[in-house]
Scaffold this active site. Sequence first.
Site, PDB file in Angstrom:
ATOM      1  N   GLY A  43      -0.654   4.618   5.365  1.00 55.06           N
ATOM      2  CA  GLY A  43       0.430   3.743   5.794  1.00 55.06           C
ATOM      3  C   GLY A  43       1.754   4.430   6.083  1.00 55.06           C
ATOM      4  CG  ASP A 102       2.540  -5.970  -2.865  1.00 54.91           C
ATOM      5  OD1 ASP A 102       3.382  -6.865  -2.939  1.00 54.91           O
ATOM      6  OD2 ASP A 102       1.321  -6.199  -2.749  1.00 54.91           O
ATOM      7  CG  ASP A 158      -4.052  -1.233   6.945  1.00 53.60           C
ATOM      8  OD1 ASP A 158      -3.293  -0.995   5.985  1.00 53.60           O
ATOM      9  OD2 ASP A 158      -5.282  -1.393   6.817  1.00 53.60           O
TER      10      ASP A 158
HETATM   11  P1  IMP Z   1       1.090  -1.785  -4.706  1.00 56.04           P
HETATM   12  O1  IMP Z   1       0.276  -0.849  -5.542  1.00 56.04           O
HETATM   13  O2  IMP Z   1       0.699  -3.219  -4.958  1.00 56.04           O
HETATM   14  O3  IMP Z   1       2.570  -1.588  -4.788  1.00 56.04           O
HETATM   15  O4  IMP Z   1       0.595  -1.594  -3.236  1.00 56.04           O
HETATM   16  C1  IMP Z   1       1.097  -0.706  -2.351  1.00 56.04           C
HETATM   17  C2  IMP Z   1       0.147  -0.609  -1.181  1.00 56.04           C
HETATM   18  O5  IMP Z   1      -0.444  -1.871  -0.844  1.00 56.04           O
HETATM   19  C3  IMP Z   1       0.922  -0.174   0.043  1.00 56.04           C
HETATM   20  O6  IMP Z   1       1.013   1.223   0.137  1.00 56.04           O
HETATM   21  C4  IMP Z   1       0.125  -0.812   1.152  1.00 56.04           C
HETATM   22  O7  IMP Z   1      -0.936   0.026   1.538  1.00 56.04           O
HETATM   23  C5  IMP Z   1      -0.464  -2.081   0.543  1.00 56.04           C
HETATM   24  N1  IMP Z   1       0.353  -3.270   0.879  1.00 56.04           N
HETATM   25  C6  IMP Z   1       1.110  -4.005   0.045  1.00 56.04           C
HETATM   26  N2  IMP Z   1       1.720  -5.026   0.695  1.00 56.04           N
HETATM   27  C7  IMP Z   1       1.352  -4.896   1.987  1.00 56.04           C
HETATM   28  C8  IMP Z   1       1.686  -5.651   3.178  1.00 56.04           C
HETATM   29  O8  IMP Z   1       2.456  -6.633   3.204  1.00 56.04           O
HETATM   30  N3  IMP Z   1       1.093  -5.219   4.328  1.00 56.04           N
HETATM   31  C9  IMP Z   1       0.262  -4.132   4.372  1.00 56.04           C
HETATM   32  N4  IMP Z   1      -0.057  -3.410   3.294  1.00 56.04           N
HETATM   33  C10 IMP Z   1       0.477  -3.787   2.109  1.00 56.04           C
END
Ligand code: IMP
Length: 181
Positions: A43, A102, A158
């Site tokens: 990403g 996220d 994505d």
């Molecule tokens: P976390 O571990 O939940 O913070 O997730 C981070 C990863 O989830 C990011 O690097 C993205 O690959 C994916 N992600 C989280 N939210 C989104 C979104 O709204 N669109 C696309 N990918 C997301």
Amino acid sequence: MHPDGERILFTGEQIQARVAGLGAEISSDYKDKELLVIGILKGAIIFLSDLVRSITVPLYYDFMAVSSYGSSTESSGVVRILKDLNQSIENCHVLIVEDIVDTGLTLNYLVENLKSRGPASLKVCTLLDKPSRRKVPVKIDYNGFTVPDEFLVGYGLDYNGRYRNFPYIMVLSRRVYEGGN
Ligand code: IMP
């Protein structure tokens, strides 16, 4: 805008302007230092490629790939390293570059993992921060934009591998990932 989008959140111009601002801030903070920028595949590569071109201090970059078990829109918290760095980061000034934070689970894991390798310093830069979904606290040093709790695609982000090449960021229509019309 692509028909799978509900609305554009940031235009290409808005993103470029913000990325240039982040680059200027990072360049001034790391004045007289050398930087090791670590991009998180896949990403972050679009963001990283624009960001490093607006950073004026000397730098290297490398990549890590991690997978978080779970569905395409929900992260599970179990993180696995799919591709590690090619070099040691001991005594380096490390800047992790992420597309979006996220739940924070991926970044939390990465920060703890990289900290244990003895860098001189470790900071985090993300293009997008979605704080409403945080499950673990993470310190973000540079943030492009704070975003609402919606699923976003474009500019590296994505859904099932698609939409990464868009120069803008759009909110994906729920019908695309909820299966209906
Ligand atoms: P976390 O571990 O939940 O913070 O997730 C981070 C990863 O989830 C990011 O690097 C993205 O690959 C994916 N992600 C989280 N939210 C989104 C979104 O709204 N669109 C696309 N990918 C997301």
